[in-house]
Scaffold this motif. Structure first.
Motif, PDB file in Angstrom:
ATOM      1  N   ILE A   1      32.002  37.513  41.451  1.00 44.66           N
ATOM      2  CA  ILE A   1      32.614  36.599  40.497  1.00 44.66           C
ATOM      3  C   ILE A   1      34.124  36.573  40.693  1.00 44.66           C
ATOM      4  O   ILE A   1      34.720  37.519  41.204  1.00 44.66           O
ATOM      5  N   HIS A   2      34.742  35.471  40.272  1.00 46.50           N
ATOM      6  CA  HIS A   2      36.200  35.338  40.310  1.00 46.50           C
ATOM      7  C   HIS A   2      36.825  36.070  39.129  1.00 46.50           C
ATOM      8  O   HIS A   2      36.235  36.161  38.048  1.00 46.50           O
ATOM      9  N   THR A   3      38.045  36.596  39.343  1.00 51.86           N
ATOM     10  CA  THR A   3      38.830  37.146  38.236  1.00 51.86           C
ATOM     11  C   THR A   3      40.224  36.517  38.298  1.00 51.86           C
ATOM     12  O   THR A   3      40.368  35.364  38.684  1.00 51.86           O
ATOM     13  N   TYR A   4      41.271  37.242  37.894  1.00 52.68           N
ATOM     14  CA  TYR A   4      42.623  36.680  37.851  1.00 52.68           C
ATOM     15  C   TYR A   4      43.135  36.358  39.249  1.00 52.68           C
ATOM     16  O   TYR A   4      42.828  37.027  40.225  1.00 52.68           O
ATOM     17  N   GLY A   5      43.921  35.267  39.324  1.00 46.50           N
ATOM     18  CA  GLY A   5      44.462  34.841  40.605  1.00 46.50           C
ATOM     19  C   GLY A   5      43.344  34.540  41.578  1.00 46.50           C
ATOM     20  O   GLY A   5      42.371  33.853  41.248  1.00 46.50           O
ATOM     21  N   GLU A   6      43.467  35.059  42.803  1.00 49.60           N
ATOM     22  CA  GLU A   6      42.406  34.883  43.804  1.00 49.60           C
ATOM     23  C   GLU A   6      41.627  36.182  44.024  1.00 49.60           C
ATOM     24  O   GLU A   6      40.884  36.315  44.995  1.00 49.60           O
ATOM     25  N   THR A   7      41.795  37.126  43.106  1.00 46.77           N
ATOM     26  CA  THR A   7      41.066  38.391  43.180  1.00 46.77           C
ATOM     27  C   THR A   7      39.615  38.164  42.759  1.00 46.77           C
ATOM     28  O   THR A   7      39.344  37.380  41.851  1.00 46.77           O
ATOM     29  N   VAL A   8      38.693  38.850  43.422  1.00 37.23           N
ATOM     30  CA  VAL A   8      37.277  38.731  43.054  1.00 37.23           C
ATOM     31  C   VAL A   8      36.673  40.118  42.875  1.00 37.23           C
ATOM     32  O   VAL A   8      37.163  41.111  43.425  1.00 37.23           O
ATOM     33  N   HIS A   9      35.609  40.175  42.076  1.00 38.02           N
ATOM     34  CA  HIS A   9      34.766  41.367  41.980  1.00 38.02           C
ATOM     35  C   HIS A   9      33.473  41.093  42.734  1.00 38.02           C
ATOM     36  O   HIS A   9      32.797  40.096  42.476  1.00 38.02           O
TER      37      HIS A   9
ATOM     38  N   VAL B   1      45.777  48.226  38.487  1.00 38.79           N
ATOM     39  CA  VAL B   1      46.563  47.399  37.571  1.00 38.79           C
ATOM     40  C   VAL B   1      46.674  45.978  38.101  1.00 38.79           C
ATOM     41  O   VAL B   1      47.027  45.768  39.267  1.00 38.79           O
ATOM     42  N   GLY B   2      46.396  45.010  37.233  1.00 39.36           N
ATOM     43  CA  GLY B   2      46.559  43.609  37.584  1.00 39.36           C
ATOM     44  C   GLY B   2      47.780  43.017  36.901  1.00 39.36           C
ATOM     45  O   GLY B   2      48.005  43.241  35.709  1.00 39.36           O
ATOM     46  N   ASN B   3      48.589  42.270  37.657  1.00 44.25           N
ATOM     47  CA  ASN B   3      49.701  41.515  37.092  1.00 44.25           C
ATOM     48  C   ASN B   3      49.273  40.064  36.930  1.00 44.25           C
ATOM     49  O   ASN B   3      48.791  39.450  37.889  1.00 44.25           O
ATOM     50  N   VAL B   4      49.441  39.528  35.727  1.00 45.04           N
ATOM     51  CA  VAL B   4      49.108  38.128  35.473  1.00 45.04           C
ATOM     52  C   VAL B   4      50.335  37.419  34.918  1.00 45.04           C
ATOM     53  O   VAL B   4      51.339  38.054  34.591  1.00 45.04           O
ATOM     54  N   GLY B   5      50.261  36.097  34.806  1.00 39.29           N
ATOM     55  CA  GLY B   5      51.423  35.297  34.434  1.00 39.29           C
ATOM     56  C   GLY B   5      51.727  35.342  32.947  1.00 39.29           C
ATOM     57  O   GLY B   5      51.053  36.004  32.149  1.00 39.29           O
TER      58      GLY B   5
ATOM     59  N   THR C   1      44.129  36.585  27.658  1.00 39.60           N
ATOM     60  CA  THR C   1      43.033  35.807  28.251  1.00 39.60           C
ATOM     61  C   THR C   1      42.186  36.680  29.157  1.00 39.60           C
ATOM     62  O   THR C   1      40.942  36.665  29.095  1.00 39.60           O
ATOM     63  N   TRP C   2      42.857  37.482  29.980  1.00 41.39           N
ATOM     64  CA  TRP C   2      42.101  38.297  30.937  1.00 41.39           C
ATOM     65  C   TRP C   2      41.527  39.550  30.295  1.00 41.39           C
ATOM     66  O   TRP C   2      40.467  40.026  30.710  1.00 41.39           O
ATOM     67  N   CYS C   3      42.177  40.058  29.282  1.00 43.22           N
ATOM     68  CA  CYS C   3      41.570  41.164  28.528  1.00 43.22           C
ATOM     69  C   CYS C   3      40.299  40.694  27.834  1.00 43.22           C
ATOM     70  O   CYS C   3      39.283  41.409  27.813  1.00 43.22           O
ATOM     71  N   GLU C   4      40.328  39.485  27.298  1.00 41.87           N
ATOM     72  CA  GLU C   4      39.124  38.922  26.676  1.00 41.87           C
ATOM     73  C   GLU C   4      38.039  38.682  27.725  1.00 41.87           C
ATOM     74  O   GLU C   4      36.846  38.859  27.448  1.00 41.87           O
ATOM     75  N   PHE C   5      38.434  38.289  28.925  1.00 41.14           N
ATOM     76  CA  PHE C   5      37.464  38.136  30.020  1.00 41.14           C
ATOM     77  C   PHE C   5      36.740  39.452  30.276  1.00 41.14           C
ATOM     78  O   PHE C   5      35.503  39.494  30.351  1.00 41.14           O
ATOM     79  N   TYR C   6      37.504  40.544  30.400  1.00 40.98           N
ATOM     80  CA  TYR C   6      36.860  41.831  30.677  1.00 40.98           C
ATOM     81  C   TYR C   6      36.022  42.305  29.496  1.00 40.98           C
ATOM     82  O   TYR C   6      34.986  42.964  29.684  1.00 40.98           O
ATOM     83  N   ALA C   7      36.429  41.958  28.281  1.00 40.66           N
ATOM     84  CA  ALA C   7      35.634  42.338  27.109  1.00 40.66           C
ATOM     85  C   ALA C   7      34.368  41.500  27.002  1.00 40.66           C
ATOM     86  O   ALA C   7      33.255  42.038  26.886  1.00 40.66           O
ATOM     87  N   ASN C   8      34.526  40.187  27.057  1.00 39.43           N
ATOM     88  CA  ASN C   8      33.404  39.296  26.779  1.00 39.43           C
ATOM     89  C   ASN C   8      32.474  39.114  27.965  1.00 39.43           C
ATOM     90  O   ASN C   8      31.254  38.993  27.803  1.00 39.43           O
TER      91      ASN C   8
ATOM     92  N   ILE D   1      46.110  45.485  32.396  1.00 36.28           N
ATOM     93  CA  ILE D   1      46.534  44.125  32.703  1.00 36.28           C
ATOM     94  C   ILE D   1      47.956  43.952  32.167  1.00 36.28           C
ATOM     95  O   ILE D   1      48.213  44.153  30.976  1.00 36.28           O
ATOM     96  N   ASN D   2      48.896  43.566  33.052  1.00 35.74           N
ATOM     97  CA  ASN D   2      50.298  43.393  32.692  1.00 35.74           C
ATOM     98  C   ASN D   2      50.675  41.923  32.664  1.00 35.74           C
ATOM     99  O   ASN D   2      50.198  41.144  33.498  1.00 35.74           O
ATOM    100  N   GLU D   3      51.575  41.558  31.758  1.00 31.93           N
ATOM    101  CA  GLU D   3      52.205  40.238  31.798  1.00 31.93           C
ATOM    102  C   GLU D   3      53.697  40.417  31.548  1.00 31.93           C
ATOM    103  O   GLU D   3      54.132  41.420  30.959  1.00 31.93           O
TER     104      GLU D   3
END
Length: 379
Positions: free
Chosen positions: A142-150, A187-191, A197-204, A242-244
């Protein structure tokens, strides 16, 4: 890496995590790099990783070449394109060398895909079964933040060196390991305004729970600030801070990363050791550059953290930081970026009971990062 554990064997330590996948651990981290052969040599020579597996022209792979290296439970895959154009080339052109895949070891890759996609994950790889003489592996992604995938890896029916399509890679040249055991967190850096948004992604989507959060009052200096939240799966084996960026007088390290990486991505990989003094001594001797804090940091650190098992002088000589929480203390140090772009770096961490992330060191650490930014002209 042992494959005889089942999800039921792993104690759930993060009670709030829904943990419907569940995850057994980090299987591997794949970096797209400009020269996989030389990158593999770097991680072997400087870091003490050992050769494990290879894929390339000799194995029938016409498009890319990959070298797999391992130390303890940390497995890195270093991949370069063999032809012009294509997605690997574009990734390197856009981001420089960097993490593309954070692969997660699961008991059922098909179920992992179905459970995450039905909760809103964007598919990257439909479940696929790959076989060779050593057995079969099921992969999905699956896709995650940026172009990173799991990528979800199910390998309970596989006995080969790594994955089908790879051959065992052994060579006389081997270096002594440096005592690295496993990945503690990544650690992921996001905009701007994307952290929640990405914390909710990992939760939900993945059933993680929030362990801790840091706001710009926790992580700020005179010039820069950032925000961070730490997400964990139920057994605590997978932790993703997750950092912003946050508003500051000058450009923060997160902004610098996003400018040079051209988007969100993996900022650093924290690797655990049982003897940080020995590990860092070896790494420094092999040419790894670490961030340094002023010597005055050590004048008052024991007043803040209390008694520790180690002598303070070796920690001071090496620049290792100390912090304490309710459960114990930790020792940590951060490399300078290990790539030409000021993007990815490593953290070396030794936990002596502490389950936190070094909040007491943030100010000293980020001031050290700012000194590096100033030298690069990017502060």
């Amino acid at each position: 890496m042992s494959t005889n554990k089942t999800p039921q064997d792993l104690e759930k330590i993060v009670s709030e995590a829904e943990d419907f996948l569940p995850l057994l651990g980090t299987d591997y981290v794949e970096l797209y790099v400009g020269n996989a052969k030389q990158s593999a040599y770097y991680y072997q020579t400087a870091w003490g990783f050992q050769p494990v597996a290879y894929s390339g022209l000799e194995t029938g792979n016409q498009d890319s070449t990959s070298y797999v290296v391992q130390q303890g439970k940390i497995r890195l895959v270093l991949t370069s394109p063999l032809k012009q154009d294509g997605p690997i080339n574009k990734h390197i052109n856009d981001h420089g060398d960097g993490v593309k895949v954070v692969a997660l070891w699961v008991d059922d890759a098909t179920k992992s895909f179905e459970e995450t996609v039905k909760r809103g994950a964007k598919p990257f790889l439909e479940p696929v079964t790959e076989e060779d003489e050593h057995g079969k592996v099921v992969r999905s992604g699956i896709h995650t933040y940026g172009e990173t995938v799991h990528i979800f890896i199910e390998r309970k029916n596989y006995k080969g060196a790594f994955l089908p399509g790879f051959k065992a890679w052994d060579k006389p040249y081997k270096t002594q390991d440096t005592g690295l055991k496993y990945i503690d967190h990544m650690v992921g850096n996001v905009g701007w305004n994307e952290m929640n948004t990405w914390c909710e992604f990992y939760a939900n989507v993945m059933g993680f729970a929030q362990l801790v959060s840091f706001d710009d009052k926790d992580i700020s200096t005179e010039y820069t600030a950032l925000m961070s939240k730490v997400m964990s799966n139920g057994n605590g084996r997978i932790k993703f801070p997750i950092n912003e960026p946050a508003e500051g007088r000058k450009k923060s390290q997160i902004e610098e990363y996003i400018d040079f990486y051209n988007g969100a991505g993996v900022q650093h990989i924290a690797v655990a050791t049982d003897n940080i003094i020995e590990t860092v001594t070896q790494l420094q001797q092999r040419g790894i550059d670490f961030l340094t804090v002023p010597a005055t940091y050590y004048d008052t650190v024991l007043d803040r953290v209390g008694e520790i098992d180690e002598d303070l002088q070796p920690l001071k000589d090496l620049g290792i930081l100390i912090d304490r929480d309710d459960e114990g203390y930790l020792l940590q140090i951060f490399t300078k970026p290990v790539l030409d772009r000021p993007t990815m770096f490593f953290e070396i961490i030794q936990r002596k009971g502490a389950q936190s992330f070094g909040k007491g060191n943030f100010k000293a650490l980020f001031e050290a990062i700012e000194r590096e930014q100033e030298s690069r002209g990017t502060l």
